[in-house]
Design a protein around this motif. Structure first.
Motif, PDB file in Angstrom:
ATOM      1  N   GLN A  84      -5.055  14.023 106.252  1.00  0.00           N
ATOM      2  CA  GLN A  84      -4.729  13.772 104.844  1.00  0.00           C
ATOM      3  C   GLN A  84      -3.899  14.906 104.246  1.00  0.00           C
ATOM      4  O   GLN A  84      -2.988  14.675 103.447  1.00  0.00           O
ATOM      5  CB  GLN A  84      -6.008  13.563 104.022  1.00  0.00           C
ATOM      6  CG  GLN A  84      -5.755  13.155 102.573  1.00  0.00           C
ATOM      7  CD  GLN A  84      -4.940  11.873 102.431  1.00  0.00           C
ATOM      8  OE1 GLN A  84      -5.211  10.879 103.101  1.00  0.00           O
ATOM      9  NE2 GLN A  84      -3.911  11.896 101.582  1.00  0.00           N
ATOM     10  N   TYR A  85      -4.202  16.147 104.647  1.00  0.00           N
ATOM     11  CA  TYR A  85      -3.455  17.295 104.119  1.00  0.00           C
ATOM     12  C   TYR A  85      -1.965  17.172 104.431  1.00  0.00           C
ATOM     13  O   TYR A  85      -1.107  17.541 103.622  1.00  0.00           O
ATOM     14  CB  TYR A  85      -4.014  18.613 104.684  1.00  0.00           C
ATOM     15  CG  TYR A  85      -3.679  18.853 106.138  1.00  0.00           C
ATOM     16  CD1 TYR A  85      -2.549  19.585 106.495  1.00  0.00           C
ATOM     17  CD2 TYR A  85      -4.481  18.340 107.156  1.00  0.00           C
ATOM     18  CE1 TYR A  85      -2.229  19.801 107.829  1.00  0.00           C
ATOM     19  CE2 TYR A  85      -4.165  18.542 108.482  1.00  0.00           C
ATOM     20  CZ  TYR A  85      -3.033  19.269 108.818  1.00  0.00           C
ATOM     21  OH  TYR A  85      -2.713  19.462 110.140  1.00  0.00           O
ATOM     22  N   ASP A  88      -0.386  14.481 102.246  1.00  0.00           N
ATOM     23  CA  ASP A  88      -0.147  14.984 100.887  1.00  0.00           C
ATOM     24  C   ASP A  88       1.191  15.726 100.808  1.00  0.00           C
ATOM     25  O   ASP A  88       1.943  15.584  99.838  1.00  0.00           O
ATOM     26  CB  ASP A  88      -1.287  15.913 100.459  1.00  0.00           C
ATOM     27  CG  ASP A  88      -2.620  15.171 100.299  1.00  0.00           C
ATOM     28  OD1 ASP A  88      -2.607  13.926 100.204  1.00  0.00           O
ATOM     29  OD2 ASP A  88      -3.666  15.848 100.277  1.00  0.00           O
ATOM     30  N   ASP A  92       5.115  14.730  98.914  1.00  0.00           N
ATOM     31  CA  ASP A  92       6.021  15.578  98.145  1.00  0.00           C
ATOM     32  C   ASP A  92       7.442  15.526  98.715  1.00  0.00           C
ATOM     33  O   ASP A  92       8.422  15.534  97.968  1.00  0.00           O
ATOM     34  CB  ASP A  92       5.521  17.028  98.134  1.00  0.00           C
ATOM     35  CG  ASP A  92       4.421  17.247  97.099  1.00  0.00           C
ATOM     36  OD1 ASP A  92       4.006  16.260  96.452  1.00  0.00           O
ATOM     37  OD2 ASP A  92       3.971  18.400  96.937  1.00  0.00           O
ATOM     38  N   LYS A 383       0.332  25.630  96.865  1.00  0.00           N
ATOM     39  CA  LYS A 383      -0.263  24.339  96.492  1.00  0.00           C
ATOM     40  C   LYS A 383      -0.871  23.672  97.719  1.00  0.00           C
ATOM     41  O   LYS A 383      -2.029  23.215  97.690  1.00  0.00           O
ATOM     42  CB  LYS A 383       0.812  23.438  95.870  1.00  0.00           C
ATOM     43  CG  LYS A 383       0.363  21.993  95.660  1.00  0.00           C
ATOM     44  CD  LYS A 383       1.515  21.100  95.206  1.00  0.00           C
ATOM     45  CE  LYS A 383       1.097  19.633  95.187  1.00  0.00           C
ATOM     46  NZ  LYS A 383       2.216  18.753  94.787  1.00  0.00           N
ATOM     47  N   HIS A 384      -0.097  23.577  98.789  1.00  0.00           N
ATOM     48  CA  HIS A 384      -0.584  22.850  99.964  1.00  0.00           C
ATOM     49  C   HIS A 384      -1.508  23.704 100.832  1.00  0.00           C
ATOM     50  O   HIS A 384      -2.391  23.154 101.507  1.00  0.00           O
ATOM     51  CB  HIS A 384       0.585  22.275 100.744  1.00  0.00           C
ATOM     52  CG  HIS A 384       1.193  21.084 100.058  1.00  0.00           C
ATOM     53  ND1 HIS A 384       0.580  19.855 100.031  1.00  0.00           N
ATOM     54  CD2 HIS A 384       2.313  20.960  99.307  1.00  0.00           C
ATOM     55  CE1 HIS A 384       1.316  19.009  99.311  1.00  0.00           C
ATOM     56  NE2 HIS A 384       2.368  19.663  98.860  1.00  0.00           N
ATOM     57  N   GLN A 386      -3.716  25.705  99.543  1.00  0.00           N
ATOM     58  CA  GLN A 386      -4.999  25.557  98.845  1.00  0.00           C
ATOM     59  C   GLN A 386      -5.566  24.156  99.040  1.00  0.00           C
ATOM     60  O   GLN A 386      -6.780  23.979  99.168  1.00  0.00           O
ATOM     61  CB  GLN A 386      -4.825  25.872  97.354  1.00  0.00           C
ATOM     62  CG  GLN A 386      -4.531  27.346  97.099  1.00  0.00           C
ATOM     63  CD  GLN A 386      -4.583  27.729  95.632  1.00  0.00           C
ATOM     64  OE1 GLN A 386      -4.677  26.880  94.749  1.00  0.00           O
ATOM     65  NE2 GLN A 386      -4.508  29.018  95.363  1.00  0.00           N
ATOM     66  N   ASN A 387      -4.687  23.173  99.093  1.00  0.00           N
ATOM     67  CA  ASN A 387      -5.123  21.802  99.352  1.00  0.00           C
ATOM     68  C   ASN A 387      -5.776  21.709 100.733  1.00  0.00           C
ATOM     69  O   ASN A 387      -6.794  21.047 100.919  1.00  0.00           O
ATOM     70  CB  ASN A 387      -3.918  20.852  99.269  1.00  0.00           C
ATOM     71  CG  ASN A 387      -4.318  19.394  99.430  1.00  0.00           C
ATOM     72  OD1 ASN A 387      -5.217  18.908  98.764  1.00  0.00           O
ATOM     73  ND2 ASN A 387      -3.646  18.694 100.342  1.00  0.00           N
ATOM     74  N   THR A 390      -9.218  23.275 100.595  1.00  0.00           N
ATOM     75  CA  THR A 390     -10.141  22.385  99.888  1.00  0.00           C
ATOM     76  C   THR A 390     -10.521  21.186 100.751  1.00  0.00           C
ATOM     77  O   THR A 390     -11.696  20.837 100.879  1.00  0.00           O
ATOM     78  CB  THR A 390      -9.507  21.876  98.573  1.00  0.00           C
ATOM     79  OG1 THR A 390      -9.163  22.997  97.768  1.00  0.00           O
ATOM     80  CG2 THR A 390     -10.455  20.974  97.812  1.00  0.00           C
ATOM     81  N   LYS A 391      -9.499  20.574 101.354  1.00  0.00           N
ATOM     82  CA  LYS A 391      -9.740  19.322 102.094  1.00  0.00           C
ATOM     83  C   LYS A 391     -10.421  19.546 103.444  1.00  0.00           C
ATOM     84  O   LYS A 391     -11.262  18.746 103.855  1.00  0.00           O
ATOM     85  CB  LYS A 391      -8.407  18.592 102.321  1.00  0.00           C
ATOM     86  CG  LYS A 391      -7.904  17.858 101.082  1.00  0.00           C
ATOM     87  CD  LYS A 391      -7.299  16.501 101.431  1.00  0.00           C
ATOM     88  CE  LYS A 391      -7.177  15.626 100.198  1.00  0.00           C
ATOM     89  NZ  LYS A 391      -6.258  16.142  99.190  1.00  0.00           N
ATOM     90  N   THR A 402      -5.995  31.628  99.237  1.00  0.00           N
ATOM     91  CA  THR A 402      -7.280  31.148  98.693  1.00  0.00           C
ATOM     92  C   THR A 402      -7.896  32.114  97.682  1.00  0.00           C
ATOM     93  O   THR A 402      -9.028  31.905  97.250  1.00  0.00           O
ATOM     94  CB  THR A 402      -8.298  30.910  99.835  1.00  0.00           C
ATOM     95  OG1 THR A 402      -8.472  32.130 100.569  1.00  0.00           O
ATOM     96  CG2 THR A 402      -7.829  29.818 100.768  1.00  0.00           C
TER      97      THR A 402
END
Length: 483
Positions: A84-85, A88, A92, A383-384, A386-387, A390-391, A402
């Motif tokens: 999924q990362y 995402d 973009d 952004k990615h 950190q995504n 998180t994911k 982070t």
């Protein structure tokens, strides 16, 4: 080999591609469930002509010159980190360049892409991870991998004053080299070590051991309490190497390990740390400190036994938190410990194996390698990064991404261990450069060691013999490490 239709192979039928690949020696017959899949573009026909890369105008917003509307194909390993990362980041790219993105998530990167490379029609960007991955050394030596220097020299998404090479971990730059060419971007930063439940240790009054001897003593206490001290992925015994190899480097020092990475004669047999560490594993096996039946478990099954507290310790990488999430109790307190002290150690207490992982490659002969590099630039934004944290509960190669985030237990423990280790982080190359040697040949020996069917002295002798075979095999591309 996976379902690949004729049109996906540049006009070659799938059976023809497989026959041609076999004739050229591009397909390795898998052993022990591991496929060391090799791929090339064959040679001498229309499929070997490189497609002209669509180019757009370069600008501050588009430093690599991606052509607007240029479609992109991404092939992403969908294992412990999911995919999924990547989707995402692809979203973009799609928005920015108004382009179609074809995404494939799979655990069979090698089997599915060997015919694609042989047919001259590889995808643009690939997350080449998992047991069934492509042989990047062969791909690199055959000119199949895009030189990523342009990516490293491009400005980062967050601060145009900083190049990509300035925002990623220095070891990522070292690990992605084949000779003098940087052509592999290891996106994740993985912490390898001994994983455990802090809740279980606290409940039993046990303390994570600092030394190999303390570990043996604690294992005796654990066994008396009716729990197995250790489990491991017996179907893929190379998981044990995540700890075993690094433990050798911790005790013996990085110089003797570099000799092992470089396949030097007697590198295994003349290193006292090898004897010390392998004899430790022999002792764990002799005292039956491994969960019964571990030799028959997959990585998922061993992790499930561990999260259910059937075993206290497991050798693994920091992807385990995400991969084992479905069976991990909320209050498990997942944690990772540093390497153990032995006798006469060259590296200090707290030394940890932490290194770039999750290798991303861009196909030099893909339809849109520029777009492939741009997708990686997007993924390397805060952004990615950190995504991703998180994911999938894992770090990326983007430094300090982070900071200020609330981290999951396993990731928080890994981050704390990295800070405690400071500069004492071990990075190894043997498993990346020679996976058939480490994962199949030495892995088979390790499997026998852990069931008590092979003595430490024989493991060392046979491992050296296997390394010597690779060193003398002219068909295997060789790489040299200096630091």
């Amino acid at each position: 080999m996976g379902s690949t239709s004729a049109h996906n192979n540049g006009g070659l039928g799938r059976r023809d591609v497989i026959k041609r690949s076999a004739a050229l020696g591009l397909i390795t017959v898998p052993t022990m469930g591991f496929l060391s899949a090799c791929a090339t573009s064959g040679g001498g026909d229309d499929n070997d002509k490189k497609t002209e890369t669509p180019k757009g105008e370069t600008s501050a917003e588009n430093p690599l010159g991606v052509k607007n509307g240029a479609a992109l194909e991404a092939f992403i390993f969908k294992g412990g980190l999911g995919d999924q990362y990547a989707k995402d980041a692809e979203a973009d790219y799609k928005t920015k360049y108004k382009a179609d993105v074809k995404h494939t998530g799979t655990q069979q990167v090698g089997p599915k892409l060997t015919p694609r490379f042989a047919g001259g029609n590889p995808p643009d960007v690939i997350d080449n991870s998992g047991a069934d991955h492509l042989d990047m050394n062969k791909l690199s030596s055959q000119g199949q991998l895009q030189d990523l220097k342009a990516l490293l020299d491009a400005p980062s998404m967050d601060d145009p004053a900083k190049k990509i090479r300035d925002v990623i971990h220095p070891s990522t730059l070292d690990k992605g080299m084949h000779g003098d060419k940087f052509d592999v971007l290891y996106y994740a930063f993985t912490i390898y070590g001994t994983w455990y439940s802090q809740k279980l240790l606290d409940a039993k009054g046990w303390t994570y051991p600092k030394t190999l001897d303390e570990m043996v003593t604690l294992c005796g206490e654990i066994k008396k309490a009716g729990i197995a001290p250790w489990t491991y992925a017996g179907k893929f015994p190379y998981y044990v190497h995540f700890n075993l190899f690094a433990q050798i480097a911790k005790i013996g020092g990085i110089e003797p390990w570099i000799a092992i990475d470089n396949l030097e004669p007697k590198a295994w047999t003349s290193n006292d740390a090898v004897k010390q560490v392998v004899e430790h594993y022999e002792e764990l096996a002799a005292k039956k400190y491994f969960l019964e039946g571990s030799q028959g478990l997959t990585h998922i099954q061993s992790q499930t036994a561990w999260t259910r507290n059937k075993a206290v310790f497991i050798p693994n990488g920091s992807w385990v938190e995400n991969e084992a999430a479905p069976t991990t109790p909320k209050d498990f307190g997942m944690a990772v410990g540093a390497l153990f002290d032995g006798t006469g150690d060259k590296m200090p207490t707290g030394t940890l194996r932490g290194e770039p992982s999750e290798p991303y490659i861009v196909s030099a002969k893909g339809k849109n390698p520029t777009g492939g590099m741009e997708l990686l630039r997007i993924m390397l934004s805060k952004k990615h990064a950190q995504n991703f944290a998180t994911k999938v509960k894992s770090l990326t190669c983007v430094q300090d991404a982070t900071e200020g985030m609330t981290l999951s237990p396993g990731l928080a423990s890994a981050s704390k261990a990295v800070k405690a280790a400071g500069p004492n982080l071990i990075s190894l190359q043997l498993q990346e450069w020679y996976p058939a040697l480490t994962d199949e040949k030495i892995g088979g020996l390790t499997g026998q060691l852990l069931t008590g069917d092979l003595k430490a002295a024989d493991w060392i002798k046979k491992t050296q013999a296997e390394a010597d075979k690779v060193a003398k095999d002219s068909s295997v591309a060789k790489f040299k490490r200096t630091s």
